[in-house]
Design a protein around this motif. Sequence first.
Motif, PDB file in Angstrom:
ATOM      1  N   VAL A  28      -5.970   7.263  13.102  1.00  0.00           N
ATOM      2  CA  VAL A  28      -6.333   7.269  11.684  1.00  0.00           C
ATOM      3  C   VAL A  28      -7.119   5.993  11.421  1.00  0.00           C
ATOM      4  O   VAL A  28      -6.618   4.894  11.681  1.00  0.00           O
ATOM      5  CB  VAL A  28      -5.084   7.327  10.770  1.00  0.00           C
ATOM      6  N   ASP A  29      -8.348   6.136  10.927  1.00  0.00           N
ATOM      7  CA  ASP A  29      -9.191   4.970  10.652  1.00  0.00           C
ATOM      8  C   ASP A  29      -9.794   5.137   9.266  1.00  0.00           C
ATOM      9  O   ASP A  29     -10.861   5.723   9.104  1.00  0.00           O
ATOM     10  CB  ASP A  29     -10.277   4.830  11.717  1.00  0.00           C
ATOM     11  N   LEU A  30      -9.052   4.648   8.261  1.00  0.00           N
ATOM     12  CA  LEU A  30      -9.470   4.742   6.862  1.00  0.00           C
ATOM     13  C   LEU A  30      -9.666   3.332   6.311  1.00  0.00           C
ATOM     14  O   LEU A  30      -9.190   2.364   6.905  1.00  0.00           O
ATOM     15  CB  LEU A  30      -8.399   5.479   6.046  1.00  0.00           C
ATOM     16  N   PRO A  31     -10.301   3.208   5.161  1.00  0.00           N
ATOM     17  CA  PRO A  31     -10.484   1.857   4.601  1.00  0.00           C
ATOM     18  C   PRO A  31      -9.168   1.088   4.418  1.00  0.00           C
ATOM     19  O   PRO A  31      -9.113  -0.112   4.652  1.00  0.00           O
ATOM     20  CB  PRO A  31     -11.153   2.131   3.253  1.00  0.00           C
ATOM     21  N   ASP A  32      -8.096   1.781   4.011  1.00  0.00           N
ATOM     22  CA  ASP A  32      -6.825   1.095   3.744  1.00  0.00           C
ATOM     23  C   ASP A  32      -5.811   1.194   4.874  1.00  0.00           C
ATOM     24  O   ASP A  32      -4.790   0.512   4.850  1.00  0.00           O
ATOM     25  CB  ASP A  32      -6.186   1.670   2.468  1.00  0.00           C
ATOM     26  N   ARG A  36      -0.413  12.438   9.699  1.00  0.00           N
ATOM     27  CA  ARG A  36      -1.079  12.953  10.900  1.00  0.00           C
ATOM     28  C   ARG A  36      -0.175  13.837  11.746  1.00  0.00           C
ATOM     29  O   ARG A  36      -0.653  14.702  12.472  1.00  0.00           O
ATOM     30  CB  ARG A  36      -1.632  11.791  11.734  1.00  0.00           C
ATOM     31  N   TYR A  57      -5.189   1.807   9.258  1.00  0.00           N
ATOM     32  CA  TYR A  57      -5.608   2.079  10.638  1.00  0.00           C
ATOM     33  C   TYR A  57      -4.360   2.303  11.483  1.00  0.00           C
ATOM     34  O   TYR A  57      -3.443   1.471  11.507  1.00  0.00           O
ATOM     35  CB  TYR A  57      -6.418   0.934  11.245  1.00  0.00           C
ATOM     36  N   HIS A 104       0.842  -1.205   0.000  1.00  0.00           N
ATOM     37  CA  HIS A 104       0.000   0.000   0.000  1.00  0.00           C
ATOM     38  C   HIS A 104       0.875   1.252   0.000  1.00  0.00           C
ATOM     39  O   HIS A 104       0.649   2.189  -0.768  1.00  0.00           O
ATOM     40  CB  HIS A 104      -0.929  -0.003   1.218  1.00  0.00           C
TER      41      HIS A 104
END
Length: 198
Positions: free
Chosen positions: A173-177, A91, A179, A60
């Motif tokens: 950070v909590d995103l689809p790709d 972040r 965490y 990724h």
Amino acid sequence: MTEPTAPYEQHVVGFGAVRIRPLDPASDADVIHRWVSEERAVFWGMNGLTRDQVAEIYAHMAGLDTHHAHLVTKDGAPAALFQTYEPAADRVGACYGVRPGDLGVHVLLGPAGPDGPRPGWTSALLTVMTTYALRALDRRRLVADPDVRNTKAIARFERQGFVRGPAVVLPEVDLPDVYLPEKHAQLAFLDREVAFPG
């Protein structure tokens, strides 16, 4: 941020050839998984992940323009994982005043070689990494954000010339790709003029 795809190499007197090259998520996954699974790497945040999960994280990252992973080798043997990133796209950018020319860095040193620890090796290795980041990538200042509990890493950065900044809380950070849990970090900065005076 486009980084060179050709390896960067520097000879360190008394230690050998240190090379920095882009991490290959597939072929380098075994060594990286072994490192991040060790207890000493608990602050890296990957303890408990499988080899495939580690490879997926770095695959990724390889698709991003703002975050890059590098394998550092010494005479061809893996020696460290070096990550660079644009603070404004991370972040950490919400936690301090990002300046033009800043570059974020994360460093995970590999275990000592078969001959055990060598005095001066960690400093020599970090010098090659900071030289690459500040000179080869033409950056003005490096930003490190080790966990506040990682006193060894903080002291190591300070010995390298980094100056302590504020202690901050990096938001979750909590995103689809991706965490990332909330992190209490100690910021530290290294200006190019400090690393290379004159």
